[in-house]
Motif scaffolding. Structure first.
Motif, mmCIF file in Angstrom:
data_model
loop_
_atom_site.group_PDB
_atom_site.id
_atom_site.type_symbol
_atom_site.label_atom_id
_atom_site.label_comp_id
_atom_site.label_asym_id
_atom_site.label_seq_id
_atom_site.Cartn_x
_atom_site.Cartn_y
_atom_site.Cartn_z
ATOM 1 N N ALA A 76 -1.302 -7.516 -12.195
ATOM 2 C CA ALA A 76 -0.166 -8.050 -11.437
ATOM 3 C C ALA A 76 1.177 -7.495 -11.886
ATOM 4 N N VAL A 77 1.258 -7.000 -13.106
ATOM 5 C CA VAL A 77 2.555 -6.691 -13.697
ATOM 6 C C VAL A 77 3.255 -5.497 -13.034
ATOM 7 N N THR A 78 2.503 -4.639 -12.359
ATOM 8 C CA THR A 78 3.110 -3.449 -11.756
ATOM 9 C C THR A 78 3.436 -3.626 -10.273
ATOM 10 N N ALA A 79 3.321 -4.831 -9.753
ATOM 11 C CA ALA A 79 3.536 -5.037 -8.313
ATOM 12 C C ALA A 79 4.934 -4.627 -7.876
ATOM 13 N N ASP A 80 5.951 -5.045 -8.617
ATOM 14 C CA ASP A 80 7.318 -4.707 -8.210
ATOM 15 C C ASP A 80 7.559 -3.197 -8.257
ATOM 16 N N SER A 81 7.100 -2.554 -9.313
ATOM 17 C CA SER A 81 7.312 -1.104 -9.408
ATOM 18 C C SER A 81 6.530 -0.379 -8.315
ATOM 19 N N TYR A 82 5.348 -0.891 -7.967
ATOM 20 C CA TYR A 82 4.579 -0.292 -6.878
ATOM 21 C C TYR A 82 5.319 -0.419 -5.554
ATOM 22 N N LEU A 83 5.820 -1.614 -5.258
ATOM 23 C CA LEU A 83 6.575 -1.799 -4.013
ATOM 24 C C LEU A 83 7.783 -0.872 -3.962
ATOM 25 N N ASN A 84 8.492 -0.764 -5.076
ATOM 26 C CA ASN A 84 9.652 0.127 -5.115
ATOM 27 C C ASN A 84 9.247 1.564 -4.791
ATOM 28 N N ALA A 85 8.170 2.028 -5.409
ATOM 29 C CA ALA A 85 7.751 3.420 -5.244
ATOM 30 C C ALA A 85 7.208 3.685 -3.843
ATOM 31 N N VAL A 86 6.382 2.770 -3.318
ATOM 32 C CA VAL A 86 5.753 3.027 -2.033
ATOM 33 C C VAL A 86 6.772 2.938 -0.896
ATOM 34 N N LEU A 87 7.772 2.077 -1.020
ATOM 35 C CA LEU A 87 8.813 2.010 0.010
ATOM 36 C C LEU A 87 9.786 3.169 -0.118
ATOM 37 N N ASP A 88 10.110 3.553 -1.349
ATOM 38 C CA ASP A 88 10.986 4.700 -1.552
ATOM 39 C C ASP A 88 10.352 5.962 -0.969
ATOM 40 N N ALA A 89 9.026 6.083 -1.069
ATOM 41 C CA ALA A 89 8.330 7.250 -0.516
ATOM 42 C C ALA A 89 8.438 7.304 1.002
ATOM 43 N N GLN A 90 8.725 6.166 1.617
ATOM 44 C CA GLN A 90 8.880 6.108 3.076
ATOM 45 C C GLN A 90 10.346 6.114 3.499
ATOM 46 N N ALA A 100 12.522 3.876 2.711
ATOM 47 C CA ALA A 100 12.972 2.510 2.981
ATOM 48 C C ALA A 100 13.674 1.941 1.758
ATOM 49 N N ASN A 101 14.489 0.926 1.979
ATOM 50 C CA ASN A 101 15.199 0.268 0.885
ATOM 51 C C ASN A 101 14.241 -0.667 0.152
ATOM 52 N N PRO A 102 13.935 -0.389 -1.116
ATOM 53 C CA PRO A 102 12.967 -1.224 -1.831
ATOM 54 C C PRO A 102 13.586 -2.417 -2.549
ATOM 55 N N ARG A 103 14.909 -2.627 -2.398
ATOM 56 C CA ARG A 103 15.589 -3.645 -3.194
ATOM 57 C C ARG A 103 15.031 -5.041 -2.901
ATOM 58 N N PRO A 104 14.568 -5.762 -3.927
ATOM 59 C CA PRO A 104 13.985 -7.095 -3.727
ATOM 60 C C PRO A 104 15.031 -8.196 -3.812
ATOM 61 N N ARG A 105 14.713 -9.336 -3.221
ATOM 62 C CA ARG A 105 15.554 -10.522 -3.342
ATOM 63 C C ARG A 105 15.139 -11.371 -4.535
ATOM 64 N N ALA A 106 13.999 -11.066 -5.118
ATOM 65 C CA ALA A 106 13.516 -11.775 -6.307
ATOM 66 C C ALA A 106 12.449 -10.907 -6.948
ATOM 67 N N ARG A 107 12.056 -11.272 -8.170
ATOM 68 C CA ARG A 107 11.046 -10.513 -8.904
ATOM 69 C C ARG A 107 9.777 -11.339 -9.062
ATOM 70 N N VAL A 108 8.642 -10.661 -9.049
ATOM 71 C CA VAL A 108 7.355 -11.323 -9.248
ATOM 72 C C VAL A 108 7.239 -11.794 -10.701
ATOM 73 N N VAL A 109 6.630 -12.964 -10.878
ATOM 74 C CA VAL A 109 6.313 -13.475 -12.218
ATOM 75 C C VAL A 109 4.810 -13.266 -12.412
ATOM 76 N N PRO A 110 4.389 -12.156 -13.014
ATOM 77 C CA PRO A 110 2.951 -11.843 -13.114
ATOM 78 C C PRO A 110 2.151 -12.916 -13.832
ATOM 79 N N ALA A 111 2.741 -13.562 -14.826
ATOM 80 C CA ALA A 111 1.998 -14.562 -15.598
ATOM 81 C C ALA A 111 1.531 -15.725 -14.730
ATOM 82 N N ALA A 112 2.197 -15.968 -13.607
ATOM 83 C CA ALA A 112 1.795 -17.070 -12.733
ATOM 84 C C ALA A 112 0.459 -16.804 -12.054
ATOM 85 N N LEU A 113 0.027 -15.548 -12.055
ATOM 86 C CA LEU A 113 -1.225 -15.178 -11.403
ATOM 87 C C LEU A 113 -2.363 -14.967 -12.397
#
Length: 352
Positions: free
Chosen positions: A60-74, A76-89
């Motif tokens: 779970a810990v790489t979800a934000d970096s993955y979203l940033n990279a996959v949207l940047d590759a398209q 698109a603006n990858p800027r999030p309104r909040a960050r994932v808390v991996p420990a919750a999963l």
């Protein structure tokens, strides 16, 4: 890298995490005493539960970096309104129950088989198959839940289903399809498919050609995936999707998390078809509630550590004491209301 390349590298990293966990699970299961299956497996769970939780966290810990990279590759603006808390999963099964409950089930599978007359060696092999399916699925689900959560915090409304690895006919016919952000990600046990968040005009060729995939298999593999009759029909020109859909139980796909029905969603919203989810007091805390934990899905296995009130070690939990909504359930209940999804994800500690 293209969006597809980013997604495949993301998958390969998670696949390595799963592979290492499976090795540990196999080693621990090999220590089960055939003459004391429940007791010996409960002892091994003391090691397996934290290792599995750590694998979920790593997935779970790489979800934000993955979203940033996959949207940047398209572009698109990858800027999030909040960050994932991996420990919750981590440390919780994808249906919302405690992880020890799920990981105890191989012992139940084994004992049930023995009770049905299966010899101990075969029963233990069946128990291990249940265990391997569980650990593979739980790590994959934690990763996919993190990706879906990260997507909800960004201005992207669709995702593409991408198949990876040695997939199956159930999944290949869905490859490349676009889904709305709030639509649950259907998967089967051990499913390797992943989300690829996509902007509307993405040009990446993420789709898999089902017929090309079929042709890449050996005749024996084709027969195993589709049955001999089904494979023969496809080789003669039948549509793969029609063959898959015609096979009884061929899909077997379901989303992770609590399955919220329309009636349950109205209950969560205080009886309204739309609007915010309702809260109730649970042991002094105001929480959003669901029926998860009160059905057979919520029944847990053995109690590790201190005894539950009135429940002996090696027995069953009565019911989950605190309701828990998983990210998939929250996103499904919130629908297309991104603000509501973000509010609920934050309320349940999945984002900050």
């Amino acid at each position: 890298m293209s969006a597809e390349q980013v997604a495949r590298e993301h998958y390969r990293r998670r696949r390595r995490i799963v592979g290492r966990l499976v090795v540990v699970a196999r080693q621990l299961w090999s220590r089960v005493d055939p003459d004391a299956i429940t007791r010996s497996w409960a002892t091994q769970l003391g090691d397996l539960v934290p290792v599995t939780a750590a694998a979920q966290l790593a997935a779970a810990v790489t979800a934000d970096s993955y979203l940033n990279a996959v949207l940047d590759a398209q572009g698109a603006n990858p800027r999030p309104r909040a960050r994932v808390v991996p420990a919750a999963l981590a440390g919780v099964a994808s249906d919302g129950r405690p992880l020890p409950s799920l990981l105890y089930e191989p012992a139940i599978t084994t004992l049930t088989a023995i009770g049905a007359g299966v010899d101990v060696e075969r029963a233990l092999a069946g128990g291990y198959a249940t265990l391997e399916t569980a650990v593979r699925t739980q790590v994959a689900d934690a990763g996919r839940a993190a990706d879906a959560t990260a997507m909800a915090t960004r201005d992207v409304d669709t995702y593409i289903r991408m198949v990876v690895g040695k997939t199956c006919g159930r999944c290949v016919v869905l490859a490349g399809r676009r889904y709305r952000r709030a639509e649950p990600f259907d998967r089967h046990p051990c499913c390797d498919c992943v989300h690829v968040p996509a902007v509307e005009d993405t040009v990446d060729a993420i789709a898999t050609n089902p017929r090309a995939w079929f042709d890449s298999l050996t005749p024996a593999e084709q027969d195993r995936q589709f049955t001999k009759a089904g494979a023969a029909s496809i080789r003669l020109g039948a549509d793969i999707g029609q063959v898959v859909n015609a096979r009884r139980g061929a899909y077997g796909l379901a989303p992770a998390g609590a399955r919220i029905t329309a009636a349950e969603a109205r209950m969560l919203r205080g009886g309204r078809d739309r609007g915010q989810l309702a809260t109730r007091d649970v042991y002094g805390r105001q929480v959003f509630t669901t029926t998860e934990g009160t059905t057979t899905r919520g029944l847990a296995g053995v109690r590790l550590g201190a005894r539950e009130r009135g429940v002996k070690d090696g027995g069953r939990y009565r019911q989950a004491r605190t309701p828990r909504l998983m990210p998939e359930s929250i996103l499904a209940a919130a629908g297309d209301d991104r603000d509501e999804a973000i509010r609920l994800l934050r309320r349940f500690g999945y984002i900050r």
